[in-house]
Design a protein around this motif. Structure first.
Motif, PDB file in Angstrom:
ATOM      1  N   GLY A 194      -6.077   0.940  -4.875  1.00  0.00           N
ATOM      2  CA  GLY A 194      -5.941   1.732  -3.662  1.00  0.00           C
ATOM      3  C   GLY A 194      -7.161   2.602  -3.417  1.00  0.00           C
ATOM      4  O   GLY A 194      -7.653   2.696  -2.287  1.00  0.00           O
ATOM      5  N   ILE A 195      -7.665   3.223  -4.473  1.00  0.00           N
ATOM      6  CA  ILE A 195      -8.856   4.078  -4.324  1.00  0.00           C
ATOM      7  C   ILE A 195     -10.041   3.254  -3.835  1.00  0.00           C
ATOM      8  O   ILE A 195     -10.772   3.651  -2.927  1.00  0.00           O
ATOM      9  N   TYR A 197      -9.915   0.373  -2.224  1.00  0.00           N
ATOM     10  CA  TYR A 197      -9.658  -0.116  -0.862  1.00  0.00           C
ATOM     11  C   TYR A 197      -9.905   0.991   0.154  1.00  0.00           C
ATOM     12  O   TYR A 197     -10.438   0.752   1.233  1.00  0.00           O
ATOM     13  N   ALA A 198      -9.518   2.218  -0.194  1.00  0.00           N
ATOM     14  CA  ALA A 198      -9.692   3.335   0.732  1.00  0.00           C
ATOM     15  C   ALA A 198     -11.157   3.518   1.104  1.00  0.00           C
ATOM     16  O   ALA A 198     -11.482   3.875   2.221  1.00  0.00           O
ATOM     17  N   ASN A 201     -12.494  -0.780   2.252  1.00  0.00           N
ATOM     18  CA  ASN A 201     -11.684  -1.607   3.152  1.00  0.00           C
ATOM     19  C   ASN A 201     -11.682  -3.089   2.836  1.00  0.00           C
ATOM     20  O   ASN A 201     -11.471  -3.909   3.720  1.00  0.00           O
ATOM     21  N   LEU A 203     -10.571  -6.084  -0.425  1.00  0.00           N
ATOM     22  CA  LEU A 203      -9.895  -6.276  -1.708  1.00  0.00           C
ATOM     23  C   LEU A 203     -10.600  -7.319  -2.554  1.00  0.00           C
ATOM     24  O   LEU A 203     -10.415  -7.361  -3.764  1.00  0.00           O
TER      25      LEU A 203
ATOM     26  N   PHE B  48       0.865   6.310  -1.552  1.00  0.00           N
ATOM     27  CA  PHE B  48      -0.597   6.351  -1.477  1.00  0.00           C
ATOM     28  C   PHE B  48      -1.119   5.181  -0.654  1.00  0.00           C
ATOM     29  O   PHE B  48      -1.926   5.359   0.258  1.00  0.00           O
ATOM     30  N   LEU B  49      -0.597   3.976  -0.941  1.00  0.00           N
ATOM     31  CA  LEU B  49      -1.069   2.799  -0.213  1.00  0.00           C
ATOM     32  C   LEU B  49      -0.748   2.903   1.271  1.00  0.00           C
ATOM     33  O   LEU B  49      -1.595   2.631   2.125  1.00  0.00           O
ATOM     34  N   LEU B  52      -2.920   5.326   3.134  1.00  0.00           N
ATOM     35  CA  LEU B  52      -4.285   4.840   3.342  1.00  0.00           C
ATOM     36  C   LEU B  52      -4.418   4.119   4.669  1.00  0.00           C
ATOM     37  O   LEU B  52      -5.424   4.250   5.363  1.00  0.00           O
ATOM     38  N   LEU B  73      -3.347   0.113   9.981  1.00  0.00           N
ATOM     39  CA  LEU B  73      -3.830  -1.020   9.176  1.00  0.00           C
ATOM     40  C   LEU B  73      -2.653  -1.794   8.591  1.00  0.00           C
ATOM     41  O   LEU B  73      -1.791  -1.202   7.945  1.00  0.00           O
ATOM     42  N   LEU B  79       0.659  -4.869   1.123  1.00  0.00           N
ATOM     43  CA  LEU B  79       0.523  -4.582  -0.301  1.00  0.00           C
ATOM     44  C   LEU B  79       1.715  -3.778  -0.801  1.00  0.00           C
ATOM     45  O   LEU B  79       2.273  -4.048  -1.869  1.00  0.00           O
TER      46      LEU B  79
END
Lengths: 521, 118
Positions: A194-195, A197-198, A201, A203, B48-49, B52, B73, B79
């Motif tokens: 997640g970090i 991806y943030a 953007n 994967l 968190f996901l 985002l 998004l 996910l």
């Protein structure tokens, strides 16, 4: 044939997955049909991985884009970044794939007779195949989210397998520890994903590797990933679950759960080399990996010496052997930014570490199987209650000797070859580390001498008069691994040149890994 | 129309949930509470996901007849959905193992129900 090669990476994952859910249906027909489905699916997966490996050694990295018009169309038209699920298989991934399929096949064959004394065989094989799928997926995937998904598949099926013999209280305990560690580890991995991806953007590992800046957030993500994967591969000081889980997991699956932890080791190297690569402060991170490795080697072996439970003893040795791989590859990582040192001993160290992964999977797998054969025949894992088994179980004893000599690094066995590569190269980096590694090897030999003596030699105990050799499928399962060990011992340079060196080059070549997906980077 | 949340509240909530879960996992000896800690951690990571991918005033990411404006998004939502499903499987397995442990040892305390040592 060409299209088979093109699709082999996804088929190697899909066929065992399909077979996993066919198994309960085949069980309705009969045990023989079920065994055919399971062994057939794993043999097919092994065949696909072999032809994929051959193609990769000839033509280089293999990319497979799911759902695209052409499988190599990684970035759709009008897009800047890959958005589809991509499998990216390089020589390192396929090297792990070969280990996974071989050990899974041996484990599945070995389990046939084990299941005759258990109930719920269809579910057992479903889990076993899912574990194989989890490992293969983890090794072949090219994006971080599927990395997490396959990590969870591997963890859940591994934990359920470890706890399979629910009639024993210790089995549920070992399984529970494994699932707790895995659940926490996988969530930490997801948080790190997640970090990443943030910030970027994307994967896809290749796209991330291209964009990565090594900011403070990236450092946090790296720390989370390394800690979570170190926990999963049972590196000291995060090894507490491993002896419990390995010692209770049923026959045939212990080597697989062990290889699953090696798949997490692979995941760690993939993150360090391909995702972060030279943008890291490689010397510092390399030393962290080396310290993890030395601790694992030393603590693992010292804990193993005084164990009287044979599978626990082997579990601690498994932790200790993982240390060698971390040491070898850590040294390579530490000198990654220094081309001269990398050429003179860094590559050799990484090759030694990688070669040790396959050697170790083979002999450690064999030793776990022999331990389980003793448990199968005697009904105890306690070394103090065994003795004189050489008379009753001759083949198992011979397999045990082969495995024990190989793990102790006695020439000319394969363990010696990879350990020698690690000693030589690590000596150039830091002589003290090489001395520790040799010392650990000697203690390993001492420990296995003790284990062999208590189990196989000495006076026969009267209560063991009726003990006979284990059934044929078990011997075949052990035999596959023993033959592989002998082959690896006789032709070490062939093996190193054919499969280990390409894996080393693939691991170092971050630009190639990125370029295959991002195109001409 | 929609007002942005002040102080990044979702992320503060994520930090709080994950900290709480770590404290629970590290300090609690009751196995059921340990699983509760892991479930709270799952919730934290999922939140968190989703946070985002959230865009203030964003619309549902469906392209057909979409009105003008920023879209939320969709990837993090996909996910999160996957992660929730996996979390349920994991929790179910953990709880069933606790049931079995309780049957064998009559206790769900991590120290008292322990068999394996060394």
């Amino acid at each position: 044939m060409d299209s088979l090669v093109t699709h082999s990476s996804i088929l190697a994952i899909a066929i065992p997955l399909l077979a996993a859910f066919l198994t309960p249906l085949a069980s309705k027909v009969g045990d023989r049909a079920r065994n055919t489905v399971v062994i057939g699916a794993l043999a097919l997966a092994e065949f696909l991985v072999i032809i994929l490996a051959r193609d990769i050694y000839l033509n280089g990295l293999h990319v497979y884009t799911l759902g695209a018009a052409a499988t190599d169309l990684t970035i759709p038209e009008h897009y800047m970044v890959p958005v589809r699920i991509i499998l990216e298989v390089d020589a390192m991934s396929v090297f792990m794939g070969l280990i996974t399929t071989t050990i899974s096949l041996a484990g599945a064959i070995y389990s046939i007779s084990f299941l005759k004394q258990e109930t719920g065989g269809d579910r057992f094989y479903t889990l076993l195949l899912l574990l194989a799928v989890g490992m293969l997926g983890l090794e072949f995937t090219g994006d971080m989210f599927n990395f997490f998904v396959f990590l969870e598949i591997l963890s859940i099926s591994g934990a359920a397998l470890a706890a399979f013999r629910t009639r024993f209280g210790d089995a549920t305990e070992g399984g529970f520890k494994y699932i707790v560690i895995s659940a926490v580890g996988a969530l930490v991995v997801l948080f790190a994903v997640g970090i990443l991806y943030a910030q970027y953007n994307v994967l896809s590992m290749a796209a991330l590797a291209q964009a990565i800046q090594y900011t403070a957030l990236d450092k946090i993500a790296l720390a989370l990933l390394v800690v979570a994967l170190a926990m999963k591969l049972a590196s000291v000081p995060l090894h507490m679950w491993a002896p419990d889980t390995y010692s209770v997991a049923p026959a045939g699956t212990t080597p697989m759960i062990y290889v699953a932890s090696q798949a997490c080791l692979y995941g760690m190297f993939r993150v360090l080399f391909s995702l972060y690569g030279v943008s890291l402060d490689t010397l510092a991170i390399g030393w962290i990996v080396i310290v993890l490795g030395v601790l694992s080697m030393f603590v693992g072996v010292t804990m193993a010496v005084h164990q009287s439970d044979i599978k626990r003893l082997m579990a601690y040795h498994a932790i200790s052997q993982s240390g060698y791989m971390l040491l070898g590859i850590g040294v390579g990582l530490a000198v990654l930014a220094d081309p001269q040192a990398l050429a003179s001993y860094g590559r050799e160290a990484i090759s030694g570490g990688i070669f040790h992964i396959i050697n170790n999977a083979l002999y450690k797998g064999l030793l776990f199987l022999t331990a389980e054969a003793l448990f199968f025949s005697l009904g105890t894992r306690d070394l103090n209650k065994m003795g004189g088994m050489f008379r009753n179980m001759r083949y198992t004893a011979i397999f045990f000797i082969v495995g024990a000599l190989a793990i102790s690094g006695v020439p000319p066995f394969n363990g010696f070859t990879s350990k020698l590569m690690i000693y030589e190269s690590v000596y150039n980096f830091s002589p003290v580390l090489a001395v520790i590694a040799m010392l650990v090897s000697i203690v390993t030999l001492a420990s296995f001498t003790k284990a062999f003596q208590s189990a196989f030699t000495g006076p026969a105990l009267p209560q063991h008069d009726n003990i006979r050799e284990v059934p044929k499928p078990m011997l075949i399962g052990m035999g596959i691994l023993a033959i592989a060990i002998v082959f690896f011992s006789l032709f070490p340079s062939l093996v190193v040149n054919t499969i280990v060196t390409p894996a080393t080059d693939a691991l170092i070549d971050q630009a190639g890994y990125i370029g295959a997906v991002m195109g001409g980077a | 129309m929609t007002v942005g949340l002040p102080f990044n509240i979702p992320f503060l909530a994520v930090a709080a949930l994950i900290s709480i879960s770590f404290i629970i996992i590290l300090t609690q000896r009751n196995l059921i509470k340990l699983v509760m800690g892991i479930v709270i951690m799952q919730a934290g990571v999922n939140l968190f996901l989703v946070s985002l991918g959230y865009r203030t005033g964003g619309i549902v990411p469906i392209f057909t007849h979409a009105p003008e404006g920023a879209m939320v998004l969709p990837v993090p939502q996909a996910l999160t959905l996957t992660s929730i499903v996996i979390g349920v499987a994991c929790t179910a397995l953990m709880l069933s193992l606790i049931v079995l442990t309780y049957r064998h040892t009559g206790d769900t305390d991590a120290e008292k129900s322990r068999i394996l040592k060394g």
